[in-house]
Write a protein that holds these residues in place. Structure first.
Motif, PDB file in Angstrom:
ATOM      1  N   LEU A   1       0.855  -1.190   0.000  1.00  0.00           N
ATOM      2  CA  LEU A   1       0.000   0.000   0.000  1.00  0.00           C
ATOM      3  C   LEU A   1       0.889   1.237   0.000  1.00  0.00           C
ATOM      4  O   LEU A   1       1.752   1.394   0.860  1.00  0.00           O
ATOM      5  CB  LEU A   1      -0.899   0.003   1.241  1.00  0.00           C
ATOM      6  N   SER A   2       0.690   2.090  -0.969  1.00  0.00           N
ATOM      7  CA  SER A   2       1.438   3.341  -1.029  1.00  0.00           C
ATOM      8  C   SER A   2       0.656   4.312  -1.885  1.00  0.00           C
ATOM      9  O   SER A   2      -0.199   3.906  -2.665  1.00  0.00           O
ATOM     10  CB  SER A   2       2.823   3.116  -1.648  1.00  0.00           C
ATOM     11  N   GLY A   3       0.973   5.610  -1.805  1.00  0.00           N
ATOM     12  CA  GLY A   3       0.243   6.649  -2.506  1.00  0.00           C
ATOM     13  C   GLY A   3      -0.114   6.376  -3.959  1.00  0.00           C
ATOM     14  O   GLY A   3      -1.270   6.258  -4.281  1.00  0.00           O
ATOM     15  N   ALA A   4       0.778   6.320  -4.913  1.00  0.00           N
ATOM     16  CA  ALA A   4       2.214   6.363  -4.805  1.00  0.00           C
ATOM     17  C   ALA A   4       2.767   7.196  -5.944  1.00  0.00           C
ATOM     18  O   ALA A   4       2.289   7.123  -7.072  1.00  0.00           O
ATOM     19  CB  ALA A   4       2.788   4.957  -4.888  1.00  0.00           C
ATOM     20  N   LEU A   5       3.795   7.981  -5.618  1.00  0.00           N
ATOM     21  CA  LEU A   5       4.554   8.701  -6.625  1.00  0.00           C
ATOM     22  C   LEU A   5       5.932   8.078  -6.700  1.00  0.00           C
ATOM     23  O   LEU A   5       6.569   7.822  -5.675  1.00  0.00           O
ATOM     24  CB  LEU A   5       4.672  10.187  -6.270  1.00  0.00           C
ATOM     25  N   LEU A   6       6.410   7.847  -7.908  1.00  0.00           N
ATOM     26  CA  LEU A   6       7.684   7.162  -8.107  1.00  0.00           C
ATOM     27  C   LEU A   6       8.715   8.071  -8.744  1.00  0.00           C
ATOM     28  O   LEU A   6       8.489   8.627  -9.817  1.00  0.00           O
ATOM     29  CB  LEU A   6       7.482   5.925  -8.991  1.00  0.00           C
ATOM     30  N   ASP A   7       9.852   8.191  -8.078  1.00  0.00           N
ATOM     31  CA  ASP A   7      11.075   8.712  -8.670  1.00  0.00           C
ATOM     32  C   ASP A   7      11.785   7.498  -9.250  1.00  0.00           C
ATOM     33  O   ASP A   7      12.102   6.550  -8.533  1.00  0.00           O
ATOM     34  CB  ASP A   7      11.918   9.383  -7.579  1.00  0.00           C
TER      35      ASP A   7
END
Length: 548
Positions: A53-59
């Motif tokens: 589970l994560s937002g997620a925004l990825l760099d």
């Protein structure tokens, strides 16, 4: 009890971004070095991604190190951030948008991608298997194994088929010993084995207390006219009058929107309910206009390890390494932990392959990993953000925000001093008679919902006839101490309705609805007496998150 045993060069606990990155890198580097390695990953979820589970925004920085051709390989990364906004909400209807020039530099998201971390982990697992890694979902690591010198030498998986009384049922299968030359622990935030190892090897000696947030997230299908792929909204302020934290909304793929609230678990008012705060947040016009007429698809909650570099324990111990959110590598200034977790796994794999190529079971692994870590961009990033969260804790959102703006936008995070926050989250509650009682509105079934309907959308499942995985060191303490002093806050900080005070023939009874548990770990963190201990239930139990 006689148990079956399997031998590996490396056993990895947890099929999240840190563990899977380590697994892939191990096989890549071993092939380059002419080594043949046996590597396995054990995952307590029913499938890879089930508990992610994560937002997620990825760099994509770490991903590009691992797979430079990730796009050609079909990584599930499609929606680039194209509109990045930050708000401060002042009331249930009001707020201001912060000019981009005044937003601390680490919070800018151009160049990042809106993703499902669960789907990324499923893809990483497929890459690992193609490289020769054995991935075992549905097996919970119960405890570490130690050799005669006290070094970690593998793990014991949990028994399957135990009844609620602890006795074997007809389908009982004992847990297995998975022995390894090295063991990597990447369980995610507040891992139960990581917690044991930190205490046993005193890995947090001289560090600040670790700090956590509780992240609560929903996934919505919204009307086409309301969907804006690439839009990212962050904010803080209302409704969190009695806690610190912030909210997010990400417009991702396929008409879907992720919305969530992170509540710092150092809050002091025992009457606060993070779940209810999130439900009323969605009624603010800033968010509600995106969600009206939409359909809620999924719900979940998970602790976030957010103390940063000041709270980061030593990640090395004899025979093992602690990686990712199990240690606390999240960059709180950027609100991102995927790329940092992946980099910790990459560094671990590089160190292990060097040791194994030297033919050793590796006397220098501890110093080699520490040196590699401190020479990496991961360490530099965490060092630059080390004051971000403590500044907000000590100065509040406005002054702390101004401090962080000056520190990051003008000084590059290179202040010559470090702020500290040494008080653990469980020690912050004030007595109930001194806290402000909060009257939360009833859910309307359109934007806000009750706990049980939310748990249903987490697809959580536990065999009712198994031992309770939520253990009380003192079964009498909730009613004897927590109820009169704090109003028993477990019934409010748990987002899944696991803990209740019910009436039993006119007497209060503390009830644990373990089948509701979404494995968020809030109880293990926030219980003021540290009386609740989260342990893994039977492998495959718990939530089964789609696209989260």
């Amino acid at each position: 009890m006689q148990r079956e045993s399997m031998e590996f060069d490396v056993v990895i606990v947890g099929a999240g971004p840190a563990g899977l990155s380590a697994a892939c890198r191990l096989m890549q580097q071993a092939a380059d070095a002419g080594l043949t390695l046996s590597v396995c990953v054990v995952e307590k979820g029913a499938e890879v991604g089930a508990h992610i589970l994560s937002g997620a925004l990825l760099d994509t920085r770490a991903l590009a190190e691992l797979f430079p051709d990730w796009h050609a390989r079909g990584a599930p990364i499609h929606t680039a951030v194209n509109d990045d906004r930050v708000y401060m909400l002042t009331s249930d209807t009001g707020g201001i948008e912060l000019p981009s020039a005044l937003v601390p530099a680490p919070m800018h998201n151009q160049g990042n991608y809106i993703i499902s971390l669960g789907n990324l982990c499923r893809w990483l697992a497929s890459q690992a298997e193609q490289l020769g890694v054995a991935v075992f979902p549905g097996f919970a690591a119960q405890s570490p194994l130690y050799d005669e010198q006290g070094a970690v030498c593998g793990i014991l998986t949990g028994d399957m088929g135990l009844g609620a009384d602890g006795h074997p049922k007809p389908n009982h299968v004992p847990g297995m010993e998975l022995r390894a030359r090295y063991t990597l622990f990447a369980e995610g935030s507040r891992g139960h084995i990581g917690k044991e190892l930190i205490a046993r090897f005193e890995l947090d000696q001289g560090r600040d207390a670790q700090h956590y947030g509780l992240g609560i997230k929903e996934l919505w299908q919204v009307a086409p006219e309301r969907h804006r792929p690439g839009l990212v909204i962050h904010g803080s302020g209302w409704p969190l009058e009695d806690a610190r934290g912030g909210f997010f909304m990400y417009h991702g793929d396929d008409g879907q929107v992720a919305v969530g609230l992170i509540v710092d678990l150092d809050y002091s008012n025992p009457w606060l309910s993070p779940y209810e705060e999130f439900q009323r947040l969605k009624h603010h016009p800033l968010l509600a206009r995106h969600l009206y007429d939409g359909k809620r698809l999924a719900f979940g909650a998970r602790a976030i390890t957010k103390g940063g570099l000041n709270s980061l324990p030593s990640m090395t111990m004899p025979g093992a390494l602690l990686l990712g959110c199990d240690a606390g590598t999240l960059d709180g200034a950027r609100i991102k932990g995927i790329h940092t977790a992946m980099k910790s796994g990459i560094l671990a794999a590089d160190t292990l392959v060097q040791s194994l190529a030297g033919g050793d079971a590796g006397a220098n692994i501890l110093t080699d990993f520490e040196a590699a870590f401190k020479d990496s961009w991961l360490y530099r990033e965490l060092s630059q953000s080390r004051n971000f969260a403590p500044a907000l804790h000590k100065l509040g959102p406005w002054l702390g925000g101004a401090f962080n703006y000056l520190n990051h936008n003008w000084l590059g995070g290179k202040l010559p001093f470090t702020l500290h926050d040494k008080r653990p989250d469980h020690a912050t509650l004030t007595p109930a008679d001194r806290g402000r009682k909060i009257s939360y509105p009833r859910p309307d079934g359109q934007l806000s919902f009750d706990r049980l309907s939310s748990v249903y959308l987490a697809n959580t499942g536990h065999d009712e006839d198994q031992p309770c995985h939520l253990l009380l060191a003192d079964p009498e303490l909730p009613l004897r101490d927590n109820l009169p002093r704090f109003g028993e806050p477990a019934q409010r900080y748990c987002p899944a309705g696991v803990y209740e005070i019910i009436d039993n023939a006119g007497e209060p009874q503390f009830q644990i609805n373990a089948a509701n548990c979404v494995h968020c770990k809030a109880c293990d963190i926030k219980d003021p007496a540290q009386n609740i201990r989260w342990t893994p239930p039977e492998g495959g139990s718990g939530p089964n998150y789609p696209n989260m």
